[in-house]
Design an enzyme around this catalytic site. Sequence first.
Site, PDB file in Angstrom:
ATOM      1  N   GLU A 142      53.214  46.286  53.005  1.00 20.79           N
ATOM      2  CA  GLU A 142      53.601  46.122  51.652  1.00 20.79           C
ATOM      3  C   GLU A 142      55.138  46.254  51.476  1.00 20.79           C
ATOM      4  OE1 GLU A 142      54.202  44.541  48.203  1.00 20.79           O
ATOM      5  OE2 GLU A 142      52.035  44.722  48.960  1.00 20.79           O
TER       6      GLU A 142
ATOM      7  N   CYS B 186      49.124  43.091  40.253  1.00 19.96           N
ATOM      8  CA  CYS B 186      48.112  43.702  39.134  1.00 19.96           C
ATOM      9  C   CYS B 186      48.848  44.967  38.500  1.00 19.96           C
ATOM     10  CB  CYS B 186      46.889  43.800  39.516  1.00 19.96           C
ATOM     11  SG  CYS B 186      45.582  44.519  38.385  1.00 19.96           S
TER      12      CYS B 186
ATOM     13  N   LYS C 115      48.388  45.130  29.764  1.00 14.13           N
ATOM     14  CA  LYS C 115      47.245  45.923  28.845  1.00 14.13           C
ATOM     15  C   LYS C 115      47.873  47.015  28.199  1.00 14.13           C
ATOM     16  CE  LYS C 115      44.394  43.125  30.456  1.00 14.13           C
ATOM     17  NZ  LYS C 115      45.481  42.598  31.328  1.00 14.13           N
TER      18      LYS C 115
ATOM     19  N   GLY D 185      47.787  37.962  48.118  1.00 12.64           N
ATOM     20  CA  GLY D 185      47.932  37.839  46.777  1.00 12.64           C
ATOM     21  C   GLY D 185      48.557  36.219  46.422  1.00 12.64           C
TER      22      GLY D 185
ATOM     23  N   ILE E 116      46.844  34.620  30.917  1.00 14.77           N
ATOM     24  CA  ILE E 116      48.205  35.134  31.164  1.00 14.77           C
ATOM     25  C   ILE E 116      48.854  34.547  29.633  1.00 14.77           C
ATOM     26  CG2 ILE E 116      50.452  35.182  32.123  1.00 14.77           C
ATOM     27  CD1 ILE E 116      48.708  34.904  34.610  1.00 14.77           C
TER      28      ILE E 116
ATOM     29  N   ALA F 172      53.390  29.732  32.010  1.00 15.68           N
ATOM     30  CA  ALA F 172      51.984  30.492  32.555  1.00 15.68           C
ATOM     31  C   ALA F 172      50.900  29.289  32.708  1.00 15.68           C
ATOM     32  CB  ALA F 172      51.532  31.517  31.338  1.00 15.68           C
TER      33      ALA F 172
ATOM     34  N   ARG G  11      48.526  30.501  38.789  1.00 13.35           N
ATOM     35  CA  ARG G  11      49.065  30.980  39.791  1.00 13.35           C
ATOM     36  C   ARG G  11      48.529  30.368  41.157  1.00 13.35           C
ATOM     37  NH1 ARG G  11      51.122  35.955  38.826  1.00 13.35           N
ATOM     38  NH2 ARG G  11      51.101  36.614  41.167  1.00 13.35           N
TER      39      ARG G  11
ATOM     40  N   HIS H 266      22.864  53.499  17.802  1.00 15.98           N
ATOM     41  CA  HIS H 266      23.186  52.927  16.218  1.00 15.98           C
ATOM     42  C   HIS H 266      23.884  54.054  15.822  1.00 15.98           C
ATOM     43  CE1 HIS H 266      22.725  50.736  12.780  1.00 15.98           C
ATOM     44  NE2 HIS H 266      22.534  52.024  12.082  1.00 15.98           N
TER      45      HIS H 266
END
EC number: 1.8.1.4
Length: 466
Positions: A33, A42, A51, A145, A185, A271, A274, A445
């Site tokens: 990497e 991610c 997020k 990726g 996105i 956007a 990808r 409930h």
Amino acid sequence: MSTYDVVILGGGPGGYNAAIRAGQLGLKAACVEGRATLGGTCLNVGCMPSKALLHASELYDAAMGGEFANLGIEVKPSLNLAQMMKQKDESVTGLTKGIEFLFRKNKVDWIKGWGHIDGPGKVTVTDSAGGKTELSAKDIIIATGSEPTPLPGVDIDNQRILDSTGALSLKEVPKHLVVIGAGVIGLELGSVWRRLGAQVTVVEFLDRICPGVDVEAGKTLQRSLGKQGFSFKLGSKVTSATTSANGVQLRVEPAAGGEAELIEADYVLVAIGRRPYTQGLGLENVGLATDKRGMLENKGHRTQAPGVWVIGDVTSGPMLAHKAEDEAMACVEQIVGKAGEVNYELIPSVIYTKPELASVGKTEEQLKAEGRAYKVGKFPFTANSRAKINHETEGFAKVLADERTDEILSVHLVGPSVSEMIGEYCVAMEFSASAEDIALTCHPHPTRSEALRQAAMNVEGMATQM
């Protein structure tokens, strides 16, 4: 030359999960990497930071937009964007460090740099200083990726014209943000900046948002986003962009042809999707070639080259982190002789807007096109007790079941926290459950999850709650 059982190219959700599973199964594994941190798109510039900003911006919007006041909470919030970005970055750092810990725990070597396949079982890694390390392995897994797809005529500079990475690190709230592309996105990042005060216009080539999702669910989400202040230009295409020191001028034309209009914005987010990251990997050295989209073919995660495997965004299937994770585990298990497999029919998808949209299985349109006879059970969140008292009643739960056997074929949810609830149906469908099975299962409930049961009950017209 360092020798391994398996070398994995890429440290994203596919790559790092493959490496960890390889270590767990006793293989000597190396993960290549080139980023300064593990986790791929991610964790570093995708799912996780978005997020973090979605969560923070939702709380800010609730305080600013009157939701808190309606609950009897009187506050006068002010936005500290720098702190919001700081906590986002701190969260990401914690996650990436966690992967490093798991590598050490499972005796996985992180080879820092960019990998190039030199031939069967041979990989050369070039680090940031230009140094080279040679690796050999019985098996190589390609998990490199994807990257944002560029748009001709709209050059991304991450100053005024942004990709998803640039949109996660703005130093100011846009006055007017134009989002090109009404997919996951674009809608999620558009939601972040709309909540923080931006005017948001979404330009989409197709005549609908969220291509590929159930049409009824997509229309419901669009109506909700429209109420929140989103403006949509559907059936439209951007043909050029001219930047200045203070903004961008876009030329927008009808997709079907017609008179163009000019739109002024201070920032633009591209956007439109990808594309696989497969260039410069040395694929030709093992006799591999991509299709015109840059994707590699696979059969059970195997490429046509012996000992070379492929998982995640670089091959067929949805570009989703959890799909890559499933493929990673199945791939490594096959390498050691186990029967690893992925059920591609049951990979859920989620759009983390407000309300959220979550689904698993085929859309209603796909079932119709196949001529499949099915029954529909729906239940609105307006009739769900917990959603009503929380003032989050937009959306519904929809269950599609086989007309003859009652087996659940698909589920489409629009509403509060449905990303956390779709898993129930993933499990049910993995065991070939019927709608009746869910209808007969007691749910607590009051919870939003009762809507899932009521939708299943309503396949036979037997919903009981209001």
